[in-house]
Write a protein that holds these residues in place. Structure first.
Motif, PDB file in Angstrom:
ATOM      1  N   GLU A 130       0.827  -1.205   0.000  1.00 17.40           N
ATOM      2  CA  GLU A 130       0.000   0.000   0.000  1.00 17.40           C
ATOM      3  C   GLU A 130       0.866   1.261   0.000  1.00 17.40           C
ATOM      4  O   GLU A 130       0.556   2.244  -0.678  1.00 17.40           O
TER       5      GLU A 130
ATOM      6  N   ASP B 174      -7.299   7.198   0.059  1.00 11.74           N
ATOM      7  CA  ASP B 174      -6.976   6.461   1.279  1.00 11.74           C
ATOM      8  C   ASP B 174      -7.565   5.058   1.243  1.00 11.74           C
ATOM      9  O   ASP B 174      -6.988   4.115   1.790  1.00 11.74           O
ATOM     10  N   ASP B 175      -8.734   4.916   0.618  1.00  7.28           N
ATOM     11  CA  ASP B 175      -9.396   3.617   0.502  1.00  7.28           C
ATOM     12  C   ASP B 175      -9.166   2.970  -0.861  1.00  7.28           C
ATOM     13  O   ASP B 175      -9.753   1.930  -1.156  1.00  7.28           O
TER      14      ASP B 175
ATOM     15  N   TYR C  53      -3.893  -4.555  10.889  1.00  9.76           N
ATOM     16  CA  TYR C  53      -4.977  -4.688   9.913  1.00  9.76           C
ATOM     17  C   TYR C  53      -6.368  -4.731  10.550  1.00  9.76           C
ATOM     18  O   TYR C  53      -7.350  -5.028   9.875  1.00  9.76           O
TER      19      TYR C  53
ATOM     20  N   SER D 185      -8.201  -2.279  12.049  1.00 11.32           N
ATOM     21  CA  SER D 185      -9.082  -1.112  11.923  1.00 11.32           C
ATOM     22  C   SER D 185      -9.577  -0.986  10.491  1.00 11.32           C
ATOM     23  O   SER D 185      -8.870  -0.526   9.605  1.00 11.32           O
ATOM     24  N   TYR D 186     -10.840  -1.388  10.269  1.00 10.87           N
ATOM     25  CA  TYR D 186     -11.407  -1.356   8.919  1.00 10.87           C
ATOM     26  C   TYR D 186     -11.554   0.079   8.432  1.00 10.87           C
ATOM     27  O   TYR D 186     -11.699   1.014   9.207  1.00 10.87           O
ATOM     28  N   THR D 187     -11.536   0.251   7.113  1.00  5.61           N
ATOM     29  CA  THR D 187     -11.570   1.589   6.537  1.00  5.61           C
ATOM     30  C   THR D 187     -12.971   2.171   6.611  1.00  5.61           C
ATOM     31  O   THR D 187     -13.975   1.468   6.743  1.00  5.61           O
TER      32      THR D 187
ATOM     33  N   TYR E 166     -16.732  12.080   3.984  1.00  8.96           N
ATOM     34  CA  TYR E 166     -17.114  10.912   4.787  1.00  8.96           C
ATOM     35  C   TYR E 166     -18.554  10.499   4.496  1.00  8.96           C
ATOM     36  O   TYR E 166     -18.855   9.316   4.374  1.00  8.96           O
TER      37      TYR E 166
ATOM     38  N   ARG F 231      -8.962  -4.421   7.656  1.00 10.73           N
ATOM     39  CA  ARG F 231      -8.484  -3.756   6.429  1.00 10.73           C
ATOM     40  C   ARG F 231      -7.328  -4.558   5.826  1.00 10.73           C
ATOM     41  O   ARG F 231      -6.329  -4.008   5.352  1.00 10.73           O
TER      42      ARG F 231
ATOM     43  N   TYR G 164      -8.138  -4.092   0.157  1.00 15.77           N
ATOM     44  CA  TYR G 164      -8.852  -2.863  -0.179  1.00 15.77           C
ATOM     45  C   TYR G 164     -10.348  -3.074   0.002  1.00 15.77           C
ATOM     46  O   TYR G 164     -10.873  -4.169  -0.241  1.00 15.77           O
ATOM     47  N   PRO G 165     -11.079  -2.048   0.422  1.00 17.85           N
ATOM     48  CA  PRO G 165     -12.490  -2.232   0.781  1.00 17.85           C
ATOM     49  C   PRO G 165     -13.369  -2.742  -0.353  1.00 17.85           C
ATOM     50  O   PRO G 165     -14.259  -3.565  -0.119  1.00 17.85           O
TER      51      PRO G 165
END
Length: 615
Positions: free
Chosen positions: A159, A278-279, A425, A427-429, A538, A575, A578-579
């Motif tokens: 990343e 970022d995502d 890893y 903390s999910y996005t 957001y 995370r 990628y989401p």
């Protein structure tokens, strides 16, 4: 189970009655979260604060040496991970203590100290990413192949290489990190102004009693069956914000300028692109959302026409959008009853999911009621290694039951990610953050509809679900469009004056609601009370989240165990990818506009069903 309606506990009545809010000490311990599970005392918190300096010093000892060996690279990444884990816990505890009572000087000081420590540490480790990116790509891959412990950080390193064009030199990164505290000032100022200093007048409720208007009670008043109460709350809310329009415009303008500054110095084409990157989400996903919603505005207008007829109004005003259209069904319930209902609703997700949620709701996860100085709204938060927490301002309305289900979805996503992923890893996005919460809401709607054969109650629930889609998909997309316009205006050299902000926001309301609604002038000030605008770009994720959640909940209910296993696998993934890739594995493709269109088509179908029930 059949629902009981119109019931509130004594505790709920205490919070909801007119007059001043209760103090925190007036609330029973069973309705308060247990932050002692994070730190046994403020002194224990301070000990962790004091320990951060040693970790930061150990990391800085590696400056200039990170690329010398795979072992050095691994140690640097491990120390960074330990620092971030410790800092996240320190910051979360301080902020949640402050959120209990924003007027408490001790908690204000702790939150400020935590923010300062965060900024200092970010500055101390700012060298690391630029130094890693100076290592040739092939050397990094050779390190990965040669040093097994480094495999933990493979995805993180890949990343970093992807974002290489947007990372600056070590000196520049250190300078940006040192400016972090100043950059957070607009959000901090707005939070304190909005929660601690903003005072609203009293209005008369349905019984003619003088009742203090608060953030927590505002929507409750807008749901009143009496239009004069709704109008009084609406007028009082926005006239109060209007008195501070210049200050609020200056705060928000500073926030947007900050977003544009960071995007430019990091070589992005726009603040929107910088936020989505970022995502690893393409800007086309954002644009497709706006386009799909614009195409479906006639569906919204059809719903507004139905609302106008059902309420028997000659003119539908902006303060008439929240009151239930099925006015003689009272679906209030006390908090323990809400807990029981939510637990039954999530049964399709399996016994283990149910068990964890049940234990959490009874074990200090939740801070339930509104009290003096408490932060408004609701959220789920916490720290790795500790169970998640939920902040509520429970009033006993059906919306509050859905809020409980929503925040429990966040908490369970956090819990499962923390249990199955290492900290790096876990903390999910933000892009996927609203999926689990909104899926829980969809399951709650399904459960409520399944547990009644009363057509009036069914109509009420359909109305509530339609409102959820209106507020989450249409309304949040309108917010997203406002953000896009404000940032583009600044990027083009424009100024965010109060007049421009109010005019732009009013025009959007005209576009979305004006075909049916009387768009009251005071709605032009609504932008000033939206805290999410201080976290740029957001809110669109609420809209994409409800679209993904609608598709996933339908799969869970129709396909059963196989869909549940895929969904729980998604919740456990954090995370680690990628989401968009994680959601594809769960069964939904967000690069396509189809999930959004599917949800909007469902909205139209439900409008038709509700119209039939109300005819």
């Amino acid at each position: 189970m059949r629902l009981g309606y119109g019931i509130r506990s004594a505790q709920s009545q205490q919070v909801s009655q007119g007059g001043g809010l209760p103090s925190r000490q007036d609330i029973a311990a069973e309705f308060q979260w247990r932050l002692e599970d994070m730190y046994a005392s403020n002194e224990a918190w301070q000990q962790d604060v004091d320990a951060v300096g040693g970790l930061a010093a150990s990391l800085q000892e590696l400056q200039g040496k990170v690329g010398e060996s795979a072992e050095n690279l691994h140690r640097a990444l491990s120390l960074q991970d330990q620092l971030e884990e410790r800092l996240s816990k320190i910051y979360a505890y301080a902020r949640m203590r402050r959120d209990e009572d924003n007027t408490n000087a001790t908690y204000q000081a702790m939150a400020d100290q935590a923010m300062s420590l965060w900024v200092q540490t970010e500055s101390a480790k700012a060298f690391l990413v630029p130094e890693i990116l100076q290592i040739p790509n092939e050397r990094i891959h050779a390190f990965l192949d040669a040093h097994e412990p480094l495999q933990l950080f493979r995805f993180e390193l890949e990343e970093l290489l992807r974002q290489k064009p947007h990372v600056l030199s070590a000196e520049q990164e250190a300078l940006l990190a040192a400016a972090g505290e100043m950059a957070s000032a607009p959000q901090q100022i707005f939070t304190m102004f909005n929660n601690a200093d903003m005072k609203f007048p009293t209005i008369q409720d349905e019984s003619g009693r003088d009742v203090e208007l608060t953030h927590g009670r505002y929507i409750q008043f807008l749901e009143s069956k009496v239009q004069s109460v709704r109008k009084a709350a609406f007028d009082a809310m926005y006239s109060t914000y209007g008195k501070h329009r210049n200050t609020l415009a200056a705060i928000y303008a500073a926030s947007v300028k900050k977003d544009v500054f960071y995007a430019r110095v990091r070589n992005y084409e726009s603040a929107l692109q910088a936020s989505l990157d970022d995502d690893n989400v393409p800007v086309s996903v954002y644009d497709n959302l706006l386009k799909a919603v614009h195409e479906s505005l006639p569906q919204l207008h059809k719903y507004l026409e139905l609302r106008k007829r059902a309420l028997g109004l000659d003119a539908l005003h902006m303060y008439d959008l929240y009151t239930p259209m099925v006015g003689d069904v009272d679906m209030t319930m006390d908090y323990p009853q809400a807990v029981e209902v939510v637990q039954r609703a999530i049964a399709p997700l399996g016994a283990e999911y149910q068990r964890i949620a049940s234990e959490g709701l009874q074990s200090g996860w939740v801070d339930v009621y509104e009290t003096k100085g408490k932060t408004s709204g609701a959220y789920s938060w916490g720290a790795y290694g500790v169970h998640p927490y939920i902040l509520l301002n429970y009033q006993g309305r059906l919306d509050d039951v859905f809020t409980l289900a929503h925040e429990l979805g966040h908490a369970m996503h956090t819990y499962l990610s923390n249990q199955h992923q290492p900290h790096v890893y876990a903390s999910y996005t933000i892009f996927v953050a609203e999926v689990a919460s909104t899926c829980n809401e969809a399951l709650l709607t399904h459960h409520l509809l399944q547990t009644t054969d009363n057509q009036r109650i069914r109509a009420y629930l359909l109305n509530h679900h339609l409102e959820s889609i209106r507020a989450t998909l249409f309304r949040q997309t309108m917010f997203a469009e406002f953000e896009k316009l404000t940032h583009e205006h600044v990027e083009a050299g424009g100024s965010l004056t109060p007049e421009w902000l109010c005019e732009t926001y009013y025009h959007l309301n005209q576009q979305y609601y004006g075909a049916v609604c009387t768009v009251d002038e005071d709605i032009a000030m609504e932008w000033a009370r939206i805290p999410h605008f201080y976290t740029p770009f957001y809110v669109y994720k609420y809209a994409t989240g409800i679209s993904a959640a609608t598709a996933l909940s339908q799969r869970i209910l129709t396909e059963g165990q196989s869909a549940v296993e895929q969904y729980l696998g998604f919740l456990k993934s954090g995370r680690s990818d990628y989401p968009i890739a994680l959601l594809k594995r769960a069964g939904v493709d967000m690069e396509s506009p189809e999930p959004v269109r599917t949800t909007l088509e469902l909205f139209g179908t439900m409008v038709d069903e509700l119209a039939g029930l109300l005819s």
